[in-house]
Motif scaffolding. Structure first.
Motif, PDB file in Angstrom:
ATOM      1  N   PRO A   1       0.838  -5.460 -14.704  1.00 31.32           N
ATOM      2  CA  PRO A   1       1.577  -6.731 -14.626  1.00 31.32           C
ATOM      3  C   PRO A   1       3.010  -6.552 -14.153  1.00 31.32           C
ATOM      4  O   PRO A   1       3.547  -7.410 -13.443  1.00 31.32           O
ATOM      5  N   LEU A   2       3.635  -5.429 -14.523  1.00 30.35           N
ATOM      6  CA  LEU A   2       5.007  -5.190 -14.076  1.00 30.35           C
ATOM      7  C   LEU A   2       5.050  -4.974 -12.564  1.00 30.35           C
ATOM      8  O   LEU A   2       5.944  -5.472 -11.869  1.00 30.35           O
ATOM      9  N   GLY A   3       4.092  -4.218 -12.056  1.00 26.11           N
ATOM     10  CA  GLY A   3       4.048  -3.974 -10.613  1.00 26.11           C
ATOM     11  C   GLY A   3       3.757  -5.245  -9.825  1.00 26.11           C
ATOM     12  O   GLY A   3       4.346  -5.484  -8.771  1.00 26.11           O
ATOM     13  N   ILE A   4       2.834  -6.083 -10.326  1.00 25.42           N
ATOM     14  CA  ILE A   4       2.509  -7.337  -9.653  1.00 25.42           C
ATOM     15  C   ILE A   4       3.720  -8.264  -9.632  1.00 25.42           C
ATOM     16  O   ILE A   4       4.020  -8.904  -8.610  1.00 25.42           O
ATOM     17  N   CYS A   5       4.439  -8.330 -10.750  1.00 25.46           N
ATOM     18  CA  CYS A   5       5.654  -9.154 -10.786  1.00 25.46           C
ATOM     19  C   CYS A   5       6.675  -8.647  -9.768  1.00 25.46           C
ATOM     20  O   CYS A   5       7.333  -9.440  -9.080  1.00 25.46           O
ATOM     21  N   GLY A   6       6.788  -7.333  -9.679  1.00 29.05           N
ATOM     22  CA  GLY A   6       7.703  -6.767  -8.688  1.00 29.05           C
ATOM     23  C   GLY A   6       7.281  -7.094  -7.267  1.00 29.05           C
ATOM     24  O   GLY A   6       8.116  -7.397  -6.410  1.00 29.05           O
ATOM     25  N   ALA A   7       5.961  -7.065  -7.009  1.00 27.99           N
ATOM     26  CA  ALA A   7       5.456  -7.379  -5.663  1.00 27.99           C
ATOM     27  C   ALA A   7       5.732  -8.837  -5.293  1.00 27.99           C
ATOM     28  O   ALA A   7       6.090  -9.146  -4.155  1.00 27.99           O
ATOM     29  N   LEU A   8       5.568  -9.728  -6.262  1.00 27.13           N
ATOM     30  CA  LEU A   8       5.877 -11.141  -6.001  1.00 27.13           C
ATOM     31  C   LEU A   8       7.351 -11.318  -5.655  1.00 27.13           C
ATOM     32  O   LEU A   8       7.705 -12.100  -4.767  1.00 27.13           O
ATOM     33  N   PHE A   9       8.206 -10.582  -6.357  1.00 25.31           N
ATOM     34  CA  PHE A   9       9.638 -10.661  -6.078  1.00 25.31           C
ATOM     35  C   PHE A   9       9.947 -10.132  -4.678  1.00 25.31           C
ATOM     36  O   PHE A   9      10.784 -10.694  -3.957  1.00 25.31           O
ATOM     37  N   ILE A  10       9.252  -9.095  -4.264  1.00 26.78           N
ATOM     38  CA  ILE A  10       9.449  -8.534  -2.925  1.00 26.78           C
ATOM     39  C   ILE A  10       9.077  -9.568  -1.867  1.00 26.78           C
ATOM     40  O   ILE A  10       9.792  -9.757  -0.876  1.00 26.78           O
ATOM     41  N   LEU A  11       7.949 -10.253  -2.050  1.00 24.70           N
ATOM     42  CA  LEU A  11       7.546 -11.295  -1.097  1.00 24.70           C
ATOM     43  C   LEU A  11       8.595 -12.403  -1.047  1.00 24.70           C
ATOM     44  O   LEU A  11       8.931 -12.913   0.029  1.00 24.70           O
TER      45      LEU A  11
END
Length: 834
Positions: A702-712
């Protein structure tokens, strides 16, 4: 080769244009002349003459193979009449065209060539171009063989992007490996890339797959991650050699130490992709090759890491050679940061977790969801509706103003279309996105302004094609069923509502414009009186207007039909009234006694959806503001309070196109991610045989997915199909790093005590800094060129590379700080209970 579809390729005909005055003078009817032509043109087999040598076949040949023979054909003897006596024109011609083909603004016969699933688009396109070049030499300057659309150009552009970004990424990976590993080791680790890629390409045909744009997308994705296993294995072996182990023992112990973790990491990544093989709908069929390619590549990566890399390392180091540690590989600054953050976990851990999750939630709420982003699109589809009263030639003239706009646009590579009445369509190919300053949406906005000055076309629709399913406009709704008045009211209300939604533009609906119609109302009393059937009258009118084919002949291998009609100048109702119909007792009755003409307006066409009448309502979207699913949610909310049976007399709204496919894909992705997480959970439970350690590893997701959303979000991207594919790939990568770290801590936990547990976790984490950093940097290095379009931007693969590349960086930060902090909390709890 697959199928060939043609536009405006007309069959050859002999046209016999009869003159009503001449027919009346000689007492003939149109259908009687047609019957005489059909009877005269004959080729009859009489069987074989067995009594003669070789038993020749007896043929009665009375075929008419030229216009001159038709002119001289006898149709009467009292007086003596020839066909030319009642026909104004008899000539070799072609069937009447229903549509005109257009290529690059020129009236054309269009050939749409489509390869089958096993066909090679590139080789087929090259063969076609070579054929066109040869034929052009034979045709000279009188005719031009043009190309309006060539799919191979897109594939070649994708291949060029793969090649350019792959080479740049490979170079960056080599540099990265050389900074952390010895150059000789870096070389063999880097060779994992071509080994895995060529191995995958060799295996894919066995699964019925070909090299297409989606296969290339998958190959780009794996460039940065297939060296991870090789890095982990080589780093462990080199570390043991640096510690003084003999080479053979270092190789054996190194493989033994990392084998469970490497196997589990490969399997976890595969598990993340396996559910994608079963996604439903057209999108699932389209992207099937992506997870398949990744899974095959991971198999080659695993084999390479455990067999080839150790064998090559034996050749790199000499037996008994003392190897000093590389200074740059110690990464003291990073080790210091890691140790400091773990010691300050009470403050750092909640702040870090809250920050990442908060950024992810805010980003998700701000992101729009678009299945296929159009920022790099190269294809624009157009549709124009003309006045239903215009003839085909008049519509062609009106559409020339629109084609002139296309022709004067420098970003246009080629275009082709089909001009019909009342609807005409075109497909416009743009030059590659890297070679133009404007994107497709900006070009369409410019065309819309210019098209406002075109008065001859009732409605013009422009749409940007993202390049994959689902096809059609972003918002594509059907108003179905009910009464005509109810459908019209609901369609009008729906159009008005869509126009009010921010980000919605180019809203249109089917016009259903009435088309003029002349109806021949039969006078049945007179028909009965003269003994004439309704079929006879209908045939006479059909012959008079469009003409009818009455017979055929073969000139060589070409089939040529005979069409009987009236002269173009003899088709007005007043002239039709004078046509003769033969009744009983051989009477000739003028058509005016048998029919009355009524002129009305009727719908040009009636569309149906599942057997019910339908009106299509559609719109384009500004994806920086909204997305198709969000718009449909607003539509549902707006019309949920309406009583469809009373307000709209039973009409209803049906969703189709991109919205339907997107909703189906969302459900498919949700199920796929659920199965992937469940599969990874089972794998980790089997590996660790502990619940808490399993949950610690999974916490990185979940932490990585949240980070990926922020990158987008910070890159101004949308949440697209390929961005989600990147997140699924990221799940496997994130689990890999945390899995290897937790496995290492568990393997050495016998050295952990209540007194030294903090230092134990710090030391264990620091021992994994180099391989985790190295796998992260190599992945980022391999994907950075694609993410930022250094070797060519692609609207499919660049968002995917952004997610995986920057997601790996966030994953590394979480793995080296959050994961050991959580592990330390678990150990403290265990020692506290003890």
């Amino acid at each position: 080769m697959g199928d060939i579809h043609t536009t405006d390729l007309r069959d050859p005909e002999f046209l016999i244009a009869l003159e009503p005055i001449s027919l009346k003078r000689y007492g003939l009817t149109v259908d009687e002349v047609a019957a005489l032509v059909a009877q005269r043109n004959a080729l009859i087999s009489g069987g074989r003459l067995d009594q003669l040598k070789n038993s020749p076949e007896l043929i009665t040949a009375a075929e008419l193979k030229s216009a001159e023979q038709l002119r001289e054909m006898m149709i009467g003897f009292a007086p003596r009449l020839k066909l030319k006596d009642v026909a104004g024109d008899i000539r070799e011609s072609f069937a009447k065209g229903e549509v005109y083909g257009s290529i690059n603004g020129n009236k054309s016969i269009v050939f749409d060539l489509r390869t089958n699933e096993s066909g090679d688009v590139l080789s087929t396109a090259e063969s076609v171009r070579n054929l066109l070049a040869k034929e052009q030499e034979l045709l000279g300057k009188n005719y031009t063989l043009g190309v309006g659309f060539d799919l191979s150009n897109e594939i070649q552009e994708k291949a060029s992007i793969v090649q350019s970004n792959g080479l740049v990424g490979l170079g960056l990976v080599l540099v990265t490996l050389a900074l952390f590993l010895r150059k000789r080791i870096a070389l063999w680790v880097a060779i994992s890339i071509p080994v895995c890629i060529f191995g995958t390409l060799a295996v894919l045909p066995a699964f019925g797959q070909i090299l297409d744009v989606f296969t290339l997308s998958a190959l780009i994705l794996i460039i940065g991650i297939i060296v991870d296993d090789a890095v982990v294995v080589s780093d462990r072996i080199v570390a043991l050699v640096e510690e003084g182990y003999e080479l053979e023992r270092a190789v054996t112990e190194g493989i033994k130490n990392v084998f469970p973790a490497v196997l589990a990491s490969v399997l976890s990544t595969m598990i993340a992709f396996v559910p994608l093989l079963f996604l439903p709908g057209n999108s699932g069929k389209m992207m099937y090759v992506i997870p398949l390619t990744v899974i095959i590549a991971l198999c080659f990566s695993f084999i390479d890491a455990l067999l080839f890399i150790p064998a090559h390392l034996k050749g790199v180091f000499k037996q008994g050679e003392a190897v000093a540690k590389k200074g740059s590989s110690q990464l003291k600054w990073l080790n210091t940061i890691v140790a400091s953050l773990i010691r300050k976990r009470a403050v750092f851990l909640p702040v870090m977790v809250a920050t990442i999750i908060g950024l992810g939630v805010v980003s998700y709420q701000s992101l729009t969801y678009l299945f296929f982003p159009v920022d790099g699109a190269y294809l624009i589809e157009m549709e124009a509706e003309a006045d239903t009263e215009l003839s085909l030639d008049e519509v062609w003239k009106e559409t020339q103003a629109l084609e002139k706009i296309i022709k004067n646009t420098p970003e246009v590579a080629a275009w082709y279309g089909q001009v019909g009445t009342p609807v005409s369509t075109w497909g416009v190919s743009l030059i590659p996105a890297n070679q133009r300053d404007r994107n497709a949406e900006q070009i369409v906005a410019d065309w819309e302004k210019q098209a406002e000055s075109i008065t001859g076309l009732a409605q013009i629709e422009f749409d940007v094609d993202g390049g994959g399913p689902p096809a059609g406009r972003p918002v594509d709704l059907r108003v179905v069923g009910g009464s005509d008045e109810g459908r019209e009211k609901l369609a009008n209300d729906l159009v008005a509502f869509l126009q009010e939604i921010p980000g919605s533009h180019r809203v249109r609906r089917d016009l259903n414009a009435p088309s003029p119609q002349a109806q021949a109302v039969l006078q049945y009393d007179w028909l009965n009186y003269y003994g004439i059937s309704a079929m006879q009258v209908g045939d006479i009118i059909k012959y008079a207007i469009d003409g009818q084919r009455v017979t055929r002949v073969f000139n060589g291998e070409e089939e040529v039909h005979f069409r009987v009609a009236l002269d173009d100048n003899d088709r007005l109702p007043t002239e039709l009234d004078e046509l003769l119909v033969r009744g009983k007792n051989n009477q000739l009755i003028p058509l005016r006694k048998l029919v009355r003409w009524e002129f009305t307006d009727a719908l040009a066409g009636i569309d149906h959806y599942n057997g019910k009448r339908v009106i299509r309502v559609s719109a384009g979207l500004d994806t920086t503001i909204t997305d198709p699913v969000a718009v449909f949610d607003q539509v549902q909310t707006r019309f949920a309070t309406a009583n469809m049976s009373t307000d709209y007399q039973g009409a209803s709204i049906i969703v189709t196109g991109q919205i339907l496919e997107t909703l189906e894909a969302e459900r498919g992705f949700s199920v796929a991610i659920g199965f992937a997480l469940f599969g990874i959970l089972l794998l980790l439970l089997l590996l660790f045989d502990r619940v808490f350690e399993t949950l610690i590893v999974l916490s990185v997701i979940p932490l990585g997915i949240c980070g990926a959303l922020f990158i987008l979000f910070i890159h101004g991207q949308v949440l697209s199909f390929f961005a989600i594919i990147g997140m699924i790939a990221l799940i496997g990568i994130m689990v890999n790093n945390s899995l290897v770290l937790v496995w290492h801590l568990m393997e050495t936990e016998q050295a952990c005590t209540r007194a030294n547990m903090v230092e134990f976790v710090i030391k264990g984490t620091q021992s994994r800094v180099r391989p985790i950093l190295l796998t992260t940097v190599t992945t980022v290095a391999g994907l950075t060129p694609l993410a930022y379009g250094l070797g060519g931007y692609d609207n499919y693969m660049s968002p995917m590379a952004l997610v995986v590349g920057w997601g790996c960086v966030i994953s590394m930060m979480v793995t080296l700080t959050v994961i050991p902090s959580l592990y330390l909390l678990v150990k403290q709890r265990q020692f506290g209970k003890a």
